[in-house]
Design an enzyme around this catalytic site. Structure first.
Site, PDB file in Angstrom:
ATOM      1  N   LYS A  67      -2.608  -0.020  97.651  1.00 39.47           N
ATOM      2  CA  LYS A  67      -1.955  -1.331  97.758  1.00 39.47           C
ATOM      3  C   LYS A  67      -2.438  -2.283  96.650  1.00 39.47           C
ATOM      4  O   LYS A  67      -1.631  -2.928  95.986  1.00 39.47           O
ATOM      5  CB  LYS A  67      -2.224  -1.939  99.150  1.00 39.47           C
ATOM      6  CG  LYS A  67      -1.712  -1.059 100.289  1.00 39.47           C
ATOM      7  CD  LYS A  67      -1.948  -1.654 101.646  1.00 39.47           C
ATOM      8  CE  LYS A  67      -3.398  -1.740 102.068  1.00 39.47           C
ATOM      9  NZ  LYS A  67      -4.084  -0.435 102.165  1.00 39.47           N
ATOM     10  N   THR A  68      -3.754  -2.334  96.473  1.00 36.57           N
ATOM     11  CA  THR A  68      -4.304  -3.217  95.434  1.00 36.57           C
ATOM     12  C   THR A  68      -3.837  -2.763  94.053  1.00 36.57           C
ATOM     13  O   THR A  68      -3.456  -3.584  93.208  1.00 36.57           O
ATOM     14  CB  THR A  68      -5.855  -3.199  95.486  1.00 36.57           C
ATOM     15  OG1 THR A  68      -6.260  -3.408  96.829  1.00 36.57           O
ATOM     16  CG2 THR A  68      -6.457  -4.262  94.584  1.00 36.57           C
ATOM     17  N   ASP A 112      -5.439  -9.677 100.032  1.00 40.63           N
ATOM     18  CA  ASP A 112      -5.758  -8.464 100.772  1.00 40.63           C
ATOM     19  C   ASP A 112      -6.024  -8.833 102.239  1.00 40.63           C
ATOM     20  O   ASP A 112      -6.404  -9.970 102.527  1.00 40.63           O
ATOM     21  CB  ASP A 112      -7.007  -7.818 100.149  1.00 40.63           C
ATOM     22  CG  ASP A 112      -7.091  -6.334 100.478  1.00 40.63           C
ATOM     23  OD1 ASP A 112      -6.151  -5.811 101.087  1.00 40.63           O
ATOM     24  OD2 ASP A 112      -8.104  -5.710 100.105  1.00 40.63           O
ATOM     25  N   ARG A 220      -8.511   7.132  97.513  1.00 45.61           N
ATOM     26  CA  ARG A 220      -9.876   6.606  97.342  1.00 45.61           C
ATOM     27  C   ARG A 220     -10.907   7.650  97.754  1.00 45.61           C
ATOM     28  O   ARG A 220     -11.937   7.819  97.101  1.00 45.61           O
ATOM     29  CB  ARG A 220     -10.081   5.320  98.144  1.00 45.61           C
ATOM     30  CG  ARG A 220     -11.517   4.793  97.996  1.00 45.61           C
ATOM     31  CD  ARG A 220     -11.754   3.471  98.703  1.00 45.61           C
ATOM     32  NE  ARG A 220     -11.101   2.378  98.032  1.00 45.61           N
ATOM     33  CZ  ARG A 220     -10.404   1.426  98.648  1.00 45.61           C
ATOM     34  NH1 ARG A 220     -10.270   1.457  99.950  1.00 45.61           N
ATOM     35  NH2 ARG A 220      -9.857   0.464  97.963  1.00 45.61           N
TER      36      ARG A 220
HETATM   37  P1  ADP Z   1      -5.927  -0.088  98.886  1.00 46.30           P
HETATM   38  O1  ADP Z   1      -5.752  -1.429  98.249  1.00 46.30           O
HETATM   39  O2  ADP Z   1      -4.691   0.400  99.590  1.00 46.30           O
HETATM   40  O3  ADP Z   1      -7.150   0.014  99.750  1.00 46.30           O
HETATM   41  P2  ADP Z   1      -6.487   0.794  96.162  1.00 46.30           P
HETATM   42  O4  ADP Z   1      -5.296   0.367  95.388  1.00 46.30           O
HETATM   43  O5  ADP Z   1      -7.729  -0.032  96.036  1.00 46.30           O
HETATM   44  O6  ADP Z   1      -6.127   0.984  97.712  1.00 46.30           O
HETATM   45  O7  ADP Z   1      -6.779   2.317  95.769  1.00 46.30           O
HETATM   46  C1  ADP Z   1      -8.057   2.885  95.836  1.00 46.30           C
HETATM   47  C2  ADP Z   1      -8.255   3.767  94.628  1.00 46.30           C
HETATM   48  O8  ADP Z   1      -7.506   4.956  94.838  1.00 46.30           O
HETATM   49  C3  ADP Z   1      -7.722   3.177  93.332  1.00 46.30           C
HETATM   50  O9  ADP Z   1      -8.688   2.565  92.574  1.00 46.30           O
HETATM   51  C4  ADP Z   1      -7.253   4.366  92.562  1.00 46.30           C
HETATM   52  O10 ADP Z   1      -8.346   4.898  91.842  1.00 46.30           O
HETATM   53  C5  ADP Z   1      -6.875   5.340  93.626  1.00 46.30           C
HETATM   54  N1  ADP Z   1      -5.424   5.391  93.859  1.00 46.30           N
HETATM   55  C6  ADP Z   1      -4.751   4.835  94.898  1.00 46.30           C
HETATM   56  N2  ADP Z   1      -3.456   5.165  94.860  1.00 46.30           N
HETATM   57  C7  ADP Z   1      -3.288   5.927  93.770  1.00 46.30           C
HETATM   58  C8  ADP Z   1      -2.160   6.614  93.214  1.00 46.30           C
HETATM   59  N3  ADP Z   1      -0.953   6.563  93.790  1.00 46.30           N
HETATM   60  N4  ADP Z   1      -2.336   7.299  92.069  1.00 46.30           N
HETATM   61  C9  ADP Z   1      -3.558   7.382  91.507  1.00 46.30           C
HETATM   62  N5  ADP Z   1      -4.670   6.805  92.006  1.00 46.30           N
HETATM   63  C10 ADP Z   1      -4.548   6.088  93.126  1.00 46.30           C
END
Ligand code: ADP
Length: 339
Positions: A67-68, A112, A220
């Site tokens: 999401k981030t 977030d 992650r």
């Molecule tokens: P959330 O905000 O949903 O908790 P993040 O965007 O922080 O998730 O993602 C966590 C990590 O996972 C990111 O830093 C990235 O390294 C990896 N990641 C997440 N989604 C993807 C994707 N679709 N492709 C490649 N890496 C991803």
């Protein structure tokens, strides 16, 4: 660190650096979630064509699904800045006002855990989202009065692990509601290979698949496992992550061939011993975890993989879960007579 610390996708301080280093920077680097990415690309192109900021977006999905990353990608695609904050940091409307009044036209404001906003901050945000203006109180005491301050048009990107906790009125103010799904093994293996390149370590194809299979459908977690496998490769092997190195690393971290960690196994055994459906509260107590953690971290994976079921009377094991538990813990002699 126990297997749980690795398998939990809700992140901690140490993850922040890793997340930043491995974060996909554009849609091409963002693996999987094709329908969502295709839609977003169209909406972005359309907004750009009209010379307008993108409508507000709400991403929902479990921790660690991207999401981030998507919020930052949107900002980049829109050639704008992304200002990131999270609901717990926005205790009062004044905290939000400070951020809103510093935005430039077109900027992305990423919030977030948006389901955690207090009612008063949430309502304050409504006006900002809809009319691009907010009330600010100036002066104090008897001369205090509120003035309307116009805001530059911005895009709010909210992220939540609990879409259900957002009121209908709030949700309706987002132009785009997008749900991120748990990733399949192929996508995760691709993420593992890309991360290995960025971490400058060689990973064999079957090793990347092995790691992917045990990463709870979560990028992650996959990234965290690659990093630990790299440690093993460096110290115990010739630097390459082979299948053997990956398997050893995963086993040493307490993650079994099914991708289950310590708490997953405890949860399955607790349900098995109960022999009847158990409420999530009882389960949380049995595991010494917060209810929210059980619901957001452990259950989604165990349900997706067909280990447990959520029924109106509580959680129970599926046939697969039951078979696993019986093998893991043979019944005491005579125990069968209890049922
Ligand atoms: P959330 O905000 O949903 O908790 P993040 O965007 O922080 O998730 O993602 C966590 C990590 O996972 C990111 O830093 C990235 O390294 C990896 N990641 C997440 N989604 C993807 C994707 N679709 N492709 C490649 N890496 C991803």
């Amino acid at each position: 660190m126990t297997s749980e610390a690795f398998l939990r996708a809700d992140g901690d301080e140490a993850d922040v650096g890793l997340d930043l280093a491995l974060r996909p920077r554009n849609f091409d680097e963002f693996v999987g979630q094709r329908a969502l990415v295709d839609n977003l690309s169209v909406f972005i192109q359309a907004a750009q064509g009209r010379g307008e900021p993108l409508d507000h977006v709400l991403f929902s999905g479990l921790p660690g699904l991207g999401k981030t990353s998507l919020a930052y990608i949107i900002a980049r695609e829109m050639a704008a800045e992304c200002r990131a904050t999270s609901a717990p940091a926005l205790a009062r409307p004044a905290d939000l006002a400070g951020i809103l009044t510093n935005l430039q036209r077109g900027d992305v404001l990423f919030i977030d855990e948006i389901h955690r906003l207090s009612r008063v901050v949430e309502e304050y945000l409504y006006a900002a989202m809809e009319d691009f203006e907010i009330d600010i109180v100036i002066d104090a005491g008897p001369s205090a009065r509120s003035v309307k301050v116009p805001l530059p048009q911005f895009t709010l990107v909210g992220a939540t692990t609990r879409e259900g906790q957002l009121g209908a009125a709030f949700r309706s103010r987002f132009g785009h509601l997008e749900k991120l799904q748990i990733y399949g093994t192929e996508d995760l293996a691709e993420i593992v290979r890309r991360s290995a390149v960025r971490l400058q370590v060689e990973v064999e194809r079957d090793a990347s698949e092995e790691i992917a299979r045990r990463a709870r459908g979560t990028p992650r977690v996959a990234n965290r496992l690659v990093k630990r496998a790299r440690d093993f490769a460096q110290v115990r092997a010739d630097g390459r992550i082979t299948r053997e190195v990956a398997t050893t690393a995963l086993e040493r971290l307490g993650i079994d061939a099914n991708g289950l960690g310590d708490t997953d196994r405890l949860l399955l055994l607790a349900l098995h011993r109960a022999g009847r459906p158990v409420g999530v509260k009882g389960l949380a107590v049995a595991l010494g975890e917060e209810q929210e953690t059980v619901e957001d971290v452990y259950e989604p994976f165990l349900m997706t993989e067909g280990w447990i079921l959520r029924t109106p009377r509580g959680r129970c094991l599926t046939e697969r879960g039951e078979r696993w538990a019986v093998a893991a813990e043979p019944p005491a002699p005579g125990a069968g007579q209890l049922f």
